[in-house]
Design a protein around this motif. Sequence first.
Motif, PDB file in Angstrom:
ATOM      1  N   LEU A  30      35.742  42.113  53.438  1.00 47.33           N
ATOM      2  CA  LEU A  30      37.143  42.256  53.036  1.00 47.33           C
ATOM      3  C   LEU A  30      37.923  40.947  53.127  1.00 47.33           C
ATOM      4  CD1 LEU A  30      38.062  45.752  54.489  1.00 47.33           C
ATOM      5  CD2 LEU A  30      37.461  45.145  52.153  1.00 47.33           C
ATOM      6  N   LEU A  31      37.343  39.927  53.749  1.00 45.71           N
ATOM      7  CA  LEU A  31      38.018  38.638  53.803  1.00 45.71           C
ATOM      8  C   LEU A  31      38.042  37.983  52.419  1.00 45.71           C
ATOM      9  CD1 LEU A  31      36.566  37.187  57.128  1.00 45.71           C
ATOM     10  CD2 LEU A  31      38.764  38.321  56.767  1.00 45.71           C
ATOM     11  N   ASP A  32      36.975  38.165  51.640  1.00 47.79           N
ATOM     12  CA  ASP A  32      36.893  37.589  50.302  1.00 47.79           C
ATOM     13  C   ASP A  32      37.659  38.386  49.255  1.00 47.79           C
ATOM     14  OD1 ASP A  32      35.304  35.481  51.116  1.00 47.79           O
ATOM     15  OD2 ASP A  32      33.449  36.558  50.719  1.00 47.79           O
ATOM     16  N   GLY A  33      37.797  39.658  49.471  1.00 44.46           N
ATOM     17  CA  GLY A  33      38.491  40.509  48.513  1.00 44.46           C
ATOM     18  C   GLY A  33      39.050  41.730  49.213  1.00 44.46           C
ATOM     19  N   LYS A  42      37.522  45.185  44.188  1.00 45.90           N
ATOM     20  CA  LYS A  42      36.454  44.974  43.212  1.00 45.90           C
ATOM     21  C   LYS A  42      35.445  43.985  43.807  1.00 45.90           C
ATOM     22  CE  LYS A  42      36.325  45.980  39.329  1.00 45.90           C
ATOM     23  NZ  LYS A  42      35.481  47.075  38.812  1.00 45.90           N
ATOM     24  N   ALA A  43      34.279  44.485  44.216  1.00 51.38           N
ATOM     25  CA  ALA A  43      33.221  43.611  44.717  1.00 51.38           C
ATOM     26  C   ALA A  43      32.506  42.936  43.552  1.00 51.38           C
ATOM     27  CB  ALA A  43      32.232  44.396  45.561  1.00 51.38           C
ATOM     28  N   ALA A  81      45.492  40.591  39.471  1.00 46.56           N
ATOM     29  CA  ALA A  81      46.205  41.242  40.585  1.00 46.56           C
ATOM     30  C   ALA A  81      45.233  41.683  41.667  1.00 46.56           C
ATOM     31  CB  ALA A  81      47.008  42.442  40.066  1.00 46.56           C
ATOM     32  N   ILE A  82      43.997  41.951  41.270  1.00 49.37           N
ATOM     33  CA  ILE A  82      42.909  42.256  42.203  1.00 49.37           C
ATOM     34  C   ILE A  82      41.822  41.220  41.945  1.00 49.37           C
ATOM     35  CG2 ILE A  82      41.027  43.835  42.767  1.00 49.37           C
ATOM     36  CD1 ILE A  82      42.757  46.115  42.138  1.00 49.37           C
ATOM     37  N   LYS A  83      41.363  40.574  43.012  1.00 48.21           N
ATOM     38  CA  LYS A  83      40.292  39.595  42.880  1.00 48.21           C
ATOM     39  C   LYS A  83      38.960  40.309  42.689  1.00 48.21           C
ATOM     40  CE  LYS A  83      38.045  35.932  45.487  1.00 48.21           C
ATOM     41  NZ  LYS A  83      38.010  35.213  46.748  1.00 48.21           N
ATOM     42  N   VAL A  84      38.165  39.836  41.743  1.00 49.98           N
ATOM     43  CA  VAL A  84      36.796  40.311  41.570  1.00 49.98           C
ATOM     44  C   VAL A  84      35.922  39.333  42.336  1.00 49.98           C
ATOM     45  CG1 VAL A  84      34.971  40.897  39.951  1.00 49.98           C
ATOM     46  CG2 VAL A  84      37.355  41.295  39.323  1.00 49.98           C
ATOM     47  N   VAL A  85      35.292  39.800  43.408  1.00 54.02           N
ATOM     48  CA  VAL A  85      34.632  38.923  44.373  1.00 54.02           C
ATOM     49  C   VAL A  85      33.447  38.172  43.770  1.00 54.02           C
ATOM     50  CG1 VAL A  85      33.461  38.834  46.595  1.00 54.02           C
ATOM     51  CG2 VAL A  85      35.417  40.351  46.278  1.00 54.02           C
ATOM     52  N   GLU A  86      32.644  38.779  42.974  1.00 57.61           N
ATOM     53  CA  GLU A  86      31.410  38.171  42.417  1.00 57.61           C
ATOM     54  C   GLU A  86      31.325  36.753  42.768  1.00 57.61           C
ATOM     55  OE1 GLU A  86      29.519  40.491  38.845  1.00 57.61           O
ATOM     56  OE2 GLU A  86      31.354  39.501  38.269  1.00 57.61           O
TER      57      GLU A  86
END
Length: 79
Positions: A9-12, A30-31, A74-79
Amino acid sequence: MTARQDERLLDGPLMPVRCRRCAAEVLARKASWEQTSIQWNAGARASCTSLPDDPFGTCPALRSAIQEAALTGAIKVVE
């Protein structure tokens, strides 16, 4: 052996997303483009007019709002 801390959850982090149809607000992450985590609360479940009876179901309008949030950043996609 000690348990490893979950740092995903730190990355996204989970971010609030509001459904355009019923205004239910959930937390989403979004992972990847294919994987979405949604955290429902009692208020969102009560507001949603399209949530299937399946507890793991997702309202199509909310799914669309999450996709739009990812596309706009608005939401980061972690990929």
